[in-house]
Design a protein around this motif. Structure first.
Motif, PDB file in Angstrom:
ATOM      1  N   TYR A 181      -0.411   5.877  -2.438  1.00  0.00           N
ATOM      2  CA  TYR A 181       0.330   4.726  -2.967  1.00  0.00           C
ATOM      3  C   TYR A 181      -0.656   3.631  -3.346  1.00  0.00           C
ATOM      4  O   TYR A 181      -1.759   3.549  -2.807  1.00  0.00           O
ATOM      5  N   ARG A 182      -0.219   2.773  -4.262  1.00  0.00           N
ATOM      6  CA  ARG A 182      -1.011   1.613  -4.679  1.00  0.00           C
ATOM      7  C   ARG A 182      -0.080   0.405  -4.708  1.00  0.00           C
ATOM      8  O   ARG A 182       1.065   0.504  -5.144  1.00  0.00           O
ATOM      9  N   ASP A 183      -0.595  -0.729  -4.251  1.00  0.00           N
ATOM     10  CA  ASP A 183       0.168  -1.977  -4.266  1.00  0.00           C
ATOM     11  C   ASP A 183       0.229  -2.496  -5.698  1.00  0.00           C
ATOM     12  O   ASP A 183      -0.800  -2.679  -6.344  1.00  0.00           O
ATOM     13  N   GLN A 184       1.442  -2.721  -6.167  1.00  0.00           N
ATOM     14  CA  GLN A 184       1.650  -3.308  -7.496  1.00  0.00           C
ATOM     15  C   GLN A 184       2.567  -4.511  -7.329  1.00  0.00           C
ATOM     16  O   GLN A 184       3.760  -4.356  -7.086  1.00  0.00           O
ATOM     17  N   SER A 185       1.973  -5.675  -7.399  1.00  0.00           N
ATOM     18  CA  SER A 185       2.725  -6.927  -7.286  1.00  0.00           C
ATOM     19  C   SER A 185       3.556  -7.007  -6.014  1.00  0.00           C
ATOM     20  O   SER A 185       4.707  -7.423  -6.018  1.00  0.00           O
ATOM     21  N   GLY A 186       2.969  -6.558  -4.897  1.00  0.00           N
ATOM     22  CA  GLY A 186       3.632  -6.674  -3.606  1.00  0.00           C
ATOM     23  C   GLY A 186       4.548  -5.523  -3.242  1.00  0.00           C
ATOM     24  O   GLY A 186       5.199  -5.560  -2.197  1.00  0.00           O
ATOM     25  N   GLU A 187       4.628  -4.493  -4.072  1.00  0.00           N
ATOM     26  CA  GLU A 187       5.426  -3.308  -3.769  1.00  0.00           C
ATOM     27  C   GLU A 187       4.519  -2.085  -3.789  1.00  0.00           C
ATOM     28  O   GLU A 187       3.637  -1.971  -4.641  1.00  0.00           O
ATOM     29  N   TRP A 188       4.769  -1.172  -2.849  1.00  0.00           N
ATOM     30  CA  TRP A 188       3.999   0.063  -2.800  1.00  0.00           C
ATOM     31  C   TRP A 188       4.603   1.072  -3.759  1.00  0.00           C
ATOM     32  O   TRP A 188       5.770   1.427  -3.633  1.00  0.00           O
ATOM     33  N   TRP A 189       3.776   1.520  -4.718  1.00  0.00           N
ATOM     34  CA  TRP A 189       4.208   2.476  -5.728  1.00  0.00           C
ATOM     35  C   TRP A 189       3.477   3.799  -5.545  1.00  0.00           C
ATOM     36  O   TRP A 189       2.260   3.819  -5.316  1.00  0.00           O
ATOM     37  N   PRO A 190       4.186   4.920  -5.679  1.00  0.00           N
ATOM     38  CA  PRO A 190       3.524   6.225  -5.664  1.00  0.00           C
ATOM     39  C   PRO A 190       2.470   6.251  -6.764  1.00  0.00           C
ATOM     40  O   PRO A 190       2.721   5.834  -7.892  1.00  0.00           O
ATOM     41  N   ALA A 191       1.261   6.723  -6.423  1.00  0.00           N
ATOM     42  CA  ALA A 191       0.146   6.632  -7.366  1.00  0.00           C
ATOM     43  C   ALA A 191      -0.365   7.980  -7.855  1.00  0.00           C
ATOM     44  O   ALA A 191      -1.057   8.033  -8.862  1.00  0.00           O
ATOM     45  N   ALA A 192      -0.054   9.052  -7.155  1.00  0.00           N
ATOM     46  CA  ALA A 192      -0.571  10.372  -7.524  1.00  0.00           C
ATOM     47  C   ALA A 192       0.191  11.432  -6.733  1.00  0.00           C
ATOM     48  O   ALA A 192       0.852  11.116  -5.745  1.00  0.00           O
ATOM     49  N   PRO A 193       0.055  12.682  -7.143  1.00  0.00           N
ATOM     50  CA  PRO A 193       0.697  13.759  -6.379  1.00  0.00           C
ATOM     51  C   PRO A 193       0.124  13.859  -4.966  1.00  0.00           C
ATOM     52  O   PRO A 193      -1.013  13.460  -4.712  1.00  0.00           O
ATOM     53  N   PRO A 194       0.907  14.412  -4.044  1.00  0.00           N
ATOM     54  CA  PRO A 194       0.442  14.546  -2.667  1.00  0.00           C
ATOM     55  C   PRO A 194      -0.708  15.543  -2.559  1.00  0.00           C
ATOM     56  O   PRO A 194      -0.866  16.424  -3.396  1.00  0.00           O
ATOM     57  N   GLN A 195      -1.484  15.364  -1.499  1.00  0.00           N
ATOM     58  CA  GLN A 195      -2.634  16.225  -1.234  1.00  0.00           C
ATOM     59  C   GLN A 195      -2.511  16.779   0.186  1.00  0.00           C
ATOM     60  O   GLN A 195      -1.993  16.109   1.067  1.00  0.00           O
ATOM     61  N   PRO A 196      -3.050  17.961   0.420  1.00  0.00           N
ATOM     62  CA  PRO A 196      -2.985  18.527   1.768  1.00  0.00           C
ATOM     63  C   PRO A 196      -3.966  17.877   2.737  1.00  0.00           C
ATOM     64  O   PRO A 196      -3.823  18.011   3.947  1.00  0.00           O
TER      65      PRO A 196
END
Length: 166
Positions: free
Chosen positions: A140-155
């Protein structure tokens, strides 16, 4: 088409597929779509269907946005991790201490700055890794105070951090 008239779907036959079973499934899907769009489905049941549909068919996002709070983030979660990605966005849980210890050890060698841990969220500044119940790491990455999914999951927690840092 008159209001209340049934929708007639044309579904091409496929080899080895029972045409009556296909017709039944298509009819059921159309009925669920009507319920979804008219709000006849309770919010808890409607949300995952609406998010899946919006993620799969972007043209439907505008119609579904009034029905689903936070649709854009939810669609990003679905596109990155499917149904489990949506669960990771919307729920937290307490992983076993063994999971936390392994993650803490791995991140100690690669994370820059302080790492704070709250339930299944490891936060490093504007980056966050969330451990799903499927034992995959969701960046996840913080975008203007909200956590947004940033990439596919990794093991692997380290791979997830590298993915989100790139």
């Amino acid at each position: 088409m008159p209001e209340g008239a049934p929708v007639v779907l044309s579904v091409p036959a496929a080899e080895g597929v029972d045409p009556e079973a296909l017709e039944l499934l298509a009819t059921d899907a159309a009925a669920r779509a009507r319920q979804l769009l008219t709000g006849e489905v309770p919010d808890l049941a409607r949300r995952p269907d609406a998010v899946r549909y919006a993620a799969t068919y972007p043209v439907a996002e505008a119609q579904l946005r009034p029905l689903v709070d936070g649709l854009d983030r939810a669609v990003a979660a679905w596109r990155n991790g499917g149904e489990q990605g949506l669960r990771v966005l919307e729920t937290t849980w307490q992983p076993p201490m063994s999971h936390r210890a392994r993650a803490d050890d791995a991140l100690a060698s690669v994370a820059e700055g302080e790492v704070t841990v709250e339930r299944n969220h490891w936060t490093m500044g504007d980056l966050q890794l969330r451990l799903g119940r499927d034992n995959r790491w969701y960046p996840y990455r913080d975008q203007s105070g909200e956590w947004w999914p940033a990439a596919p999951p990794q093991p692997d927690v380290t791979a997830a951090l590298i993915t989100v840092q790139a």
